[in-house]
Design a protein around this motif. Sequence first.
Motif, PDB file in Angstrom:
ATOM      1  N   PRO A   1       4.207  15.276  -8.614  1.00 50.12           N
ATOM      2  CA  PRO A   1       3.631  14.894  -9.787  1.00 50.12           C
ATOM      3  C   PRO A   1       3.651  13.425 -10.461  1.00 50.12           C
ATOM      4  CG  PRO A   1       4.823  17.055  -9.650  1.00 50.12           C
ATOM      5  CD  PRO A   1       5.052  16.347  -8.521  1.00 50.12           C
ATOM      6  N   ALA A   2       4.505  12.670  -9.710  1.00 38.88           N
ATOM      7  CA  ALA A   2       4.734  11.416 -10.515  1.00 38.88           C
ATOM      8  C   ALA A   2       3.850  10.482  -9.765  1.00 38.88           C
ATOM      9  CB  ALA A   2       6.104  11.043 -10.201  1.00 38.88           C
ATOM     10  N   ASP A   3       2.971  10.777  -8.580  1.00 37.55           N
ATOM     11  CA  ASP A   3       1.962  10.096  -8.077  1.00 37.55           C
ATOM     12  C   ASP A   3       0.722   9.905  -9.008  1.00 37.55           C
ATOM     13  OD1 ASP A   3       3.369   9.336  -5.844  1.00 37.55           O
ATOM     14  OD2 ASP A   3       2.480  11.237  -4.540  1.00 37.55           O
ATOM     15  N   PRO A   4      -0.134   8.975  -8.947  1.00 39.99           N
ATOM     16  CA  PRO A   4      -1.328   8.764  -9.339  1.00 39.99           C
ATOM     17  C   PRO A   4      -2.215   9.872  -9.057  1.00 39.99           C
ATOM     18  CG  PRO A   4      -0.699   6.684  -8.084  1.00 39.99           C
ATOM     19  CD  PRO A   4       0.081   7.762  -8.082  1.00 39.99           C
TER      20      PRO A   4
ATOM     21  N   LEU B   1      -6.986  14.326  -8.333  1.00 39.61           N
ATOM     22  CA  LEU B   1      -6.259  15.062  -7.439  1.00 39.61           C
ATOM     23  C   LEU B   1      -5.228  15.976  -8.101  1.00 39.61           C
ATOM     24  CD1 LEU B   1      -5.253  12.530  -4.472  1.00 39.61           C
ATOM     25  CD2 LEU B   1      -7.213  14.221  -4.668  1.00 39.61           C
ATOM     26  N   ASP B   2      -4.688  17.048  -7.523  1.00 35.88           N
ATOM     27  CA  ASP B   2      -3.471  17.527  -7.972  1.00 35.88           C
ATOM     28  C   ASP B   2      -2.509  17.070  -6.798  1.00 35.88           C
ATOM     29  OD1 ASP B   2      -1.304  19.162  -8.675  1.00 35.88           O
ATOM     30  OD2 ASP B   2      -2.203  21.066  -7.880  1.00 35.88           O
ATOM     31  N   PRO B   3      -1.774  16.094  -6.941  1.00 32.63           N
ATOM     32  CA  PRO B   3      -0.789  15.432  -5.906  1.00 32.63           C
ATOM     33  C   PRO B   3       0.320  16.419  -5.712  1.00 32.63           C
ATOM     34  CG  PRO B   3      -0.445  14.266  -7.952  1.00 32.63           C
ATOM     35  CD  PRO B   3      -1.493  15.151  -8.215  1.00 32.63           C
ATOM     36  N   GLU B   4       0.848  16.183  -4.427  1.00 28.79           N
ATOM     37  CA  GLU B   4       2.082  16.890  -4.214  1.00 28.79           C
ATOM     38  C   GLU B   4       3.189  16.360  -4.915  1.00 28.79           C
ATOM     39  OE1 GLU B   4       2.386  16.355   0.080  1.00 28.79           O
ATOM     40  OE2 GLU B   4       1.025  17.886   0.566  1.00 28.79           O
TER      41      GLU B   4
ATOM     42  N   ALA C   1       0.792  -1.202   0.013  1.00 34.54           N
ATOM     43  CA  ALA C   1      -0.150   0.071  -0.041  1.00 34.54           C
ATOM     44  C   ALA C   1       0.904   1.254   0.109  1.00 34.54           C
ATOM     45  CB  ALA C   1      -0.835  -0.103   1.318  1.00 34.54           C
ATOM     46  N   ARG C   2       0.365   2.301  -0.659  1.00 34.45           N
ATOM     47  CA  ARG C   2       0.980   3.684  -0.689  1.00 34.45           C
ATOM     48  C   ARG C   2       0.125   4.717  -0.170  1.00 34.45           C
ATOM     49  NH1 ARG C   2       2.883   5.372  -5.944  1.00 34.45           N
ATOM     50  NH2 ARG C   2       3.646   6.789  -4.923  1.00 34.45           N
ATOM     51  N   THR C   3       0.450   5.980   0.069  1.00 34.83           N
ATOM     52  CA  THR C   3      -0.228   6.783   0.283  1.00 34.83           C
ATOM     53  C   THR C   3       0.032   8.123  -0.506  1.00 34.83           C
ATOM     54  OG1 THR C   3      -0.480   6.229   2.724  1.00 34.83           O
ATOM     55  CG2 THR C   3      -0.994   8.433   2.258  1.00 34.83           C
ATOM     56  N   VAL C   4      -0.964   8.778  -1.167  1.00 35.66           N
ATOM     57  CA  VAL C   4      -0.834   9.849  -2.011  1.00 35.66           C
ATOM     58  C   VAL C   4      -1.476  11.162  -1.129  1.00 35.66           C
ATOM     59  CG1 VAL C   4      -1.320  11.032  -4.049  1.00 35.66           C
ATOM     60  CG2 VAL C   4      -0.505   8.714  -3.951  1.00 35.66           C
TER      61      VAL C   4
END
Length: 88
Positions: free
Chosen positions: A29-32, A24-27, A3-6
């Motif tokens: 940018p490489a995250d889903p 989302l606009d993730p912190e 598991a991961r957290t974004v």
Amino acid sequence: MTARTVRGTVEFIWDDAAHMLVTLDPEDPADPHTFELAGALRGRLAGSLAEGDEVEVDFEAVPYEVLDPDSGPSEGLRAEVLDVRVVR
């Protein structure tokens, strides 16, 4: 898979009363950035999650088959959401 957290800001919500898509606009940018919520998790967040909320999304990458009409089947990964927390 593990598991991961974004963490990010909710940019867009689409909800049809059975499934909810959250972008989302993730912190990082490489995250889903797009997640599908269904079942009890969707029910818990419907009406309380809003665009502009800061959230943490716990997910696990799970394999699935993609069918492309030109190249045929291939394997891919999609994010299976485990939990969403509003951290505002």
